[in-house]
Design a protein around this motif. Structure first.
Motif, PDB file in Angstrom:
ATOM      1  N   VAL A  67       0.873  -1.172   0.000  1.00 45.87           N
ATOM      2  CA  VAL A  67       0.000   0.000   0.000  1.00 45.87           C
ATOM      3  C   VAL A  67       0.913   1.224   0.000  1.00 45.87           C
ATOM      4  CG1 VAL A  67      -1.794   1.286   1.227  1.00 45.87           C
ATOM      5  CG2 VAL A  67      -1.790  -1.234   1.304  1.00 45.87           C
ATOM      6  N   LEU A  68       0.913   1.966  -1.105  1.00 43.34           N
ATOM      7  CA  LEU A  68       1.745   3.155  -1.191  1.00 43.34           C
ATOM      8  C   LEU A  68       1.276   4.157  -0.139  1.00 43.34           C
ATOM      9  CD1 LEU A  68       4.082   4.359  -2.818  1.00 43.34           C
ATOM     10  CD2 LEU A  68       2.378   5.395  -4.322  1.00 43.34           C
ATOM     11  N   HIS A  69       2.222   4.632   0.673  1.00 43.94           N
ATOM     12  CA  HIS A  69       1.860   5.554   1.748  1.00 43.94           C
ATOM     13  C   HIS A  69       3.061   6.425   2.111  1.00 43.94           C
ATOM     14  CE1 HIS A  69       3.725   2.191   3.877  1.00 43.94           C
ATOM     15  NE2 HIS A  69       3.999   3.043   4.856  1.00 43.94           N
ATOM     16  N   CYS A  70       2.778   7.564   2.700  1.00 41.67           N
ATOM     17  CA  CYS A  70       3.780   8.480   3.243  1.00 41.67           C
ATOM     18  C   CYS A  70       4.904   8.772   2.264  1.00 41.67           C
ATOM     19  CB  CYS A  70       4.324   7.944   4.573  1.00 41.67           C
ATOM     20  SG  CYS A  70       3.068   7.852   5.866  1.00 41.67           S
ATOM     21  N   VAL A  71       4.524   9.037   1.011  1.00 39.52           N
ATOM     22  CA  VAL A  71       5.504   9.425   0.007  1.00 39.52           C
ATOM     23  C   VAL A  71       5.859  10.892   0.265  1.00 39.52           C
ATOM     24  CG1 VAL A  71       5.930   9.778  -2.458  1.00 39.52           C
ATOM     25  CG2 VAL A  71       4.685   7.745  -1.669  1.00 39.52           C
ATOM     26  N   LYS A  72       7.155  11.138   0.447  1.00 38.20           N
ATOM     27  CA  LYS A  72       7.627  12.473   0.797  1.00 38.20           C
ATOM     28  C   LYS A  72       7.067  13.516  -0.171  1.00 38.20           C
ATOM     29  CE  LYS A  72      11.661  15.099   2.064  1.00 38.20           C
ATOM     30  NZ  LYS A  72      13.068  15.014   2.460  1.00 38.20           N
ATOM     31  N   GLY A  73       6.544  14.589   0.415  1.00 38.62           N
ATOM     32  CA  GLY A  73       6.015  15.684  -0.382  1.00 38.62           C
ATOM     33  C   GLY A  73       4.532  15.579  -0.698  1.00 38.62           C
ATOM     34  N   THR A  74       3.908  14.427  -0.396  1.00 37.89           N
ATOM     35  CA  THR A  74       2.476  14.281  -0.647  1.00 37.89           C
ATOM     36  C   THR A  74       1.692  14.705   0.594  1.00 37.89           C
ATOM     37  OG1 THR A  74       2.352  11.992   0.146  1.00 37.89           O
ATOM     38  CG2 THR A  74       2.907  12.324  -2.203  1.00 37.89           C
ATOM     39  N   ALA A  75       0.397  14.911   0.413  1.00 42.94           N
ATOM     40  CA  ALA A  75      -0.456  15.277   1.543  1.00 42.94           C
ATOM     41  C   ALA A  75      -0.468  14.191   2.609  1.00 42.94           C
ATOM     42  CB  ALA A  75      -1.876  15.551   1.056  1.00 42.94           C
ATOM     43  N   GLY A  76      -0.420  12.922   2.206  1.00 43.29           N
ATOM     44  CA  GLY A  76      -0.436  11.819   3.157  1.00 43.29           C
ATOM     45  C   GLY A  76       0.799  11.736   4.024  1.00 43.29           C
ATOM     46  N   TRP A  77       1.910  12.322   3.567  1.00 44.69           N
ATOM     47  CA  TRP A  77       3.162  12.325   4.316  1.00 44.69           C
ATOM     48  C   TRP A  77       3.140  13.355   5.443  1.00 44.69           C
ATOM     49  CZ3 TRP A  77       7.232  16.149   4.203  1.00 44.69           C
ATOM     50  CH2 TRP A  77       8.424  15.729   4.797  1.00 44.69           C
ATOM     51  N   GLU A  78       2.275  14.362   5.324  1.00 42.61           N
ATOM     52  CA  GLU A  78       2.214  15.454   6.297  1.00 42.61           C
ATOM     53  C   GLU A  78       1.653  14.975   7.635  1.00 42.61           C
ATOM     54  OE1 GLU A  78       3.280  18.587   5.749  1.00 42.61           O
ATOM     55  OE2 GLU A  78       3.832  18.104   3.680  1.00 42.61           O
ATOM     56  N   LEU A  79       2.073  15.669   8.694  1.00 41.38           N
ATOM     57  CA  LEU A  79       1.469  15.420  10.005  1.00 41.38           C
ATOM     58  C   LEU A  79      -0.008  15.805   9.954  1.00 41.38           C
ATOM     59  CD1 LEU A  79       4.194  16.858  12.406  1.00 41.38           C
ATOM     60  CD2 LEU A  79       3.531  14.462  12.177  1.00 41.38           C
ATOM     61  N   ALA A  80      -0.778  15.233  10.865  1.00 41.44           N
ATOM     62  CA  ALA A  80      -2.191  15.588  10.987  1.00 41.44           C
ATOM     63  C   ALA A  80      -2.322  17.101  11.100  1.00 41.44           C
ATOM     64  CB  ALA A  80      -2.786  14.921  12.219  1.00 41.44           C
ATOM     65  N   ASP A  81      -3.375  17.657  10.526  1.00 41.48           N
ATOM     66  CA  ASP A  81      -3.574  19.110  10.543  1.00 41.48           C
ATOM     67  C   ASP A  81      -3.466  19.691  11.955  1.00 41.48           C
ATOM     68  OD1 ASP A  81      -3.878  19.257   7.793  1.00 41.48           O
ATOM     69  OD2 ASP A  81      -6.070  19.125   7.884  1.00 41.48           O
ATOM     70  N   ALA A  82      -3.999  18.980  12.945  1.00 42.60           N
ATOM     71  CA  ALA A  82      -3.982  19.471  14.320  1.00 42.60           C
ATOM     72  C   ALA A  82      -2.578  19.513  14.911  1.00 42.60           C
ATOM     73  CB  ALA A  82      -4.872  18.580  15.194  1.00 42.60           C
ATOM     74  N   LEU A  83      -1.602  18.853  14.265  1.00 42.41           N
ATOM     75  CA  LEU A  83      -0.252  18.735  14.824  1.00 42.41           C
ATOM     76  C   LEU A  83       0.832  19.409  14.004  1.00 42.41           C
ATOM     77  CD1 LEU A  83      -0.380  14.922  15.685  1.00 42.41           C
ATOM     78  CD2 LEU A  83      -1.104  16.846  17.122  1.00 42.41           C
ATOM     79  N   LYS A  84       0.564  19.701  12.739  1.00 41.27           N
ATOM     80  CA  LYS A  84       1.648  20.086  11.837  1.00 41.27           C
ATOM     81  C   LYS A  84       2.329  21.402  12.183  1.00 41.27           C
ATOM     82  CE  LYS A  84      -1.323  21.767   8.114  1.00 41.27           C
ATOM     83  NZ  LYS A  84      -1.705  21.481   6.735  1.00 41.27           N
ATOM     84  N   GLU A  85       1.675  22.292  12.897  1.00 41.42           N
ATOM     85  CA  GLU A  85       2.292  23.566  13.269  1.00 41.42           C
ATOM     86  C   GLU A  85       3.003  23.510  14.620  1.00 41.42           C
ATOM     87  OE1 GLU A  85       2.500  25.975  11.061  1.00 41.42           O
ATOM     88  OE2 GLU A  85       1.294  24.762   9.690  1.00 41.42           O
ATOM     89  N   ILE A  86       2.918  22.389  15.295  1.00 39.63           N
ATOM     90  CA  ILE A  86       3.541  22.250  16.612  1.00 39.63           C
ATOM     91  C   ILE A  86       5.054  22.145  16.436  1.00 39.63           C
ATOM     92  CG2 ILE A  86       3.767  20.744  18.632  1.00 39.63           C
ATOM     93  CD1 ILE A  86       0.809  20.022  18.265  1.00 39.63           C
ATOM     94  N   PRO A  87       5.809  22.957  17.173  1.00 35.07           N
ATOM     95  CA  PRO A  87       7.268  22.874  17.047  1.00 35.07           C
ATOM     96  C   PRO A  87       7.813  21.581  17.630  1.00 35.07           C
ATOM     97  CG  PRO A  87       6.654  24.464  18.749  1.00 35.07           C
ATOM     98  CD  PRO A  87       5.382  23.994  18.112  1.00 35.07           C
ATOM     99  N   GLY A  88       8.920  21.173  17.130  1.00 37.35           N
ATOM    100  CA  GLY A  88       9.589  19.959  17.586  1.00 37.35           C
ATOM    101  C   GLY A  88      10.417  19.403  16.448  1.00 37.35           C
ATOM    102  N   ARG A  89      11.525  18.828  16.789  1.00 38.29           N
ATOM    103  CA  ARG A  89      12.421  18.275  15.771  1.00 38.29           C
ATOM    104  C   ARG A  89      11.747  17.112  15.056  1.00 38.29           C
ATOM    105  NH1 ARG A  89      18.754  17.107  16.788  1.00 38.29           N
ATOM    106  NH2 ARG A  89      19.218  16.658  14.622  1.00 38.29           N
ATOM    107  N   ARG A  90      11.956  17.044  13.741  1.00 38.28           N
ATOM    108  CA  ARG A  90      11.381  15.977  12.923  1.00 38.28           C
ATOM    109  C   ARG A  90      12.496  15.055  12.441  1.00 38.28           C
ATOM    110  NH1 ARG A  90       7.486  19.553  14.510  1.00 38.28           N
ATOM    111  NH2 ARG A  90       5.712  19.687  13.114  1.00 38.28           N
ATOM    112  N   PHE A  91      12.240  13.747  12.523  1.00 40.16           N
ATOM    113  CA  PHE A  91      13.172  12.738  12.046  1.00 40.16           C
ATOM    114  C   PHE A  91      12.487  11.898  10.980  1.00 40.16           C
ATOM    115  CE2 PHE A  91      14.670  13.738  16.289  1.00 40.16           C
ATOM    116  CZ  PHE A  91      16.041  13.827  16.115  1.00 40.16           C
ATOM    117  N   GLU A  92      12.928  12.037   9.742  1.00 43.67           N
ATOM    118  CA  GLU A  92      12.393  11.198   8.671  1.00 43.67           C
ATOM    119  C   GLU A  92      13.016   9.815   8.787  1.00 43.67           C
ATOM    120  OE1 GLU A  92      13.003  13.043   4.864  1.00 43.67           O
ATOM    121  OE2 GLU A  92      12.090  14.919   5.526  1.00 43.67           O
TER     122      GLU A  92
END
Length: 170
Positions: A67-92
């Motif tokens: 199941v293709l999922h979390c492809v970098k740069g797609t909407a599905g790869w983004e954090l949930a709308d409620a969380l995406k503006e929260i600061p914190g280091r991200r580790f791909e």
């Protein structure tokens, strides 16, 4: 000493996208509240991001979970709308556990490390056990009310397995 919160893969594809579940949708508010509690106390919060490329289906994971999922740069790869503006280091990460997040956890002097997120039975358990390997004397905790698995049964199985590996289940 402070605590570290590791937010695992709270991405749209795991919530309401290609691999989404009702259970995953149901924990978003709990996750946001937990993050806010940590940040209000001045404690560290980091995020892991499941990250794949378009050739995902040619990888071992893609062959086992086609199941293709979390492809970098797609909407599905983004954090949930409620969380995406929260600061914190991200580790791909391109696999279940994030070696870089584990190394980050090991580089601090945390009194405990708590994990929340998705999916309990794949990436949460993998990251919890990786961190436990880096820090065998540091308490590792998982808040079950802030996690969801592929199925409710596999979620419960993962919680039981982590408990047997001396991860504290809240």
């Amino acid at each position: 000493m402070s605590r570290l919160l590791v937010v695992v893969d709270m991405q749209k594809d795991f919530i309401d996208g290609s691999l989404g579940t009702r259970e995953a949708e149901a924990i978003v508010n709990n996750v946001k509240k937990k993050i806010e509690e940590y940040q209000a106390a001045g404690e560290d919060v980091i995020f892991t991001l499941d990250t794949h490329e378009n050739h995902y289906m040619d990888t071992q994971e893609g062959k086992n979970l086609p199941v293709l999922h979390c492809v970098k740069g797609t909407a599905g790869w983004e954090l949930a709308d409620a969380l995406k503006e929260i600061p914190g280091r991200r580790f791909e990460k391109n696999t279940f556990a994030s070696k870089a997040a584990g190394e980050y956890a090991a580089s601090g002097s945390y009194e405990s490390i708590e994990l929340i997120g998705l999916c309990t039975d794949i990436c949460v358990i993998s990251n919890a056990l990786l961190i436990k390997a880096f820090l065998p004397e540091t308490p590792v905790l998982v808040d079950s009310s802030c996690c969801a698995g592929v199925t409710p049964e596999s979620h419960e199985n993962a919680l039981k397995a982590m408990k047997m590996c001396q991860v504290t289940i809240l």
